[in-house]
Design a protein around this motif. Structure first.
Motif: not given
Length: 202
Positions: A32, A35-36, A41
């Motif tokens: 996460r 991806a951020e 996403n």
């Protein structure tokens, strides 16, 4: 909106992983967060990579390639001392230019050494092999033994990595620049003494 090619997305995720690993360590480098950082996403990350291990494998390749790029940038048509000096300065400049790369590299090698011994060693070995090759090219025709090449490569790695640790610890670019000059001076002095002990070529 134009579709971003998978190859470009992979590069984005690799660069993002370097930043996240530098900031949060391996354990904190979640998919996460990566991806951020890549402004994507998690589904896209999993589309590009089957697992985080696969992504990390590409990060290792990126790190090894960065070292190779810096080291191979030294002039092969020069002397052994000058090639060594160029390599040392090049690696230190690379560390100074990107604290994230420096931190992520040390973190990756240490983590891989703990979790996957051979992989951690392989990253370091690849960098040293590239250094040895560059030094051999620079000393072609001279009476330089493989053992001496190994010694020079070891000294270069020790000076560069010591510089990297100090840079990460204190983060003062002005001090780091001065330390670069000290390291180059140490290398010059050691090489002068060491090469003076090499028998002259008949």
């Amino acid at each position: 909106m134009a579709r971003i090619p998978v190859a470009q997305r992979r590069r984005d995720f690799i660069e993002a992983a370097v930043e996240v690993i530098a900031a949060h360590g391996i354990d904190g480098a979640t998919t996460r967060r990566i991806a951020e950082q890549a402004k994507a996403n998690v589904a896209m990350l999993h589309y590009c990579y089957d697992s985080k291990e696969d992504l990390f494998a590409d990060v290792y390749t990126f790190v090894a390639g960065k070292y190779r790029e810096v080291i191979e940038g030294s002039d092969p048509h020069t002397t052994l001392p000058e090639a060594a000096r160029q390599i040392l300065r090049g690696v230190m400049e690379c560390y100074l230019e990107s604290p994230s790369f420096t931190a992520a590299t040390f973190e990756l090698v240490s983590w891989a050494r703990r979790q996957h011994g051979d992989r951690g060693i392989a990253v370091y070995d690849q960098a040293l092999d590239t250094v040895r090759k560059a030094l051999r090219e620079a000393s072609a025709g001279d009476s330089v033994t493989p053992e001496l090449i190994d010694e020079v490569a070891y000294v270069l790695a020790t000076l560069a990595d010591g510089f990297g640790v100090n840079w990460l610890t204190y983060g003062d670019a002005t001090v780091a620049r001065a330390q670069m000059e000290i390291n180059c001076s140490v290398l010059d002095t050691w090489l002068t003494t060491r090469l003076a002990a090499v028998p002259a070529k008949a």
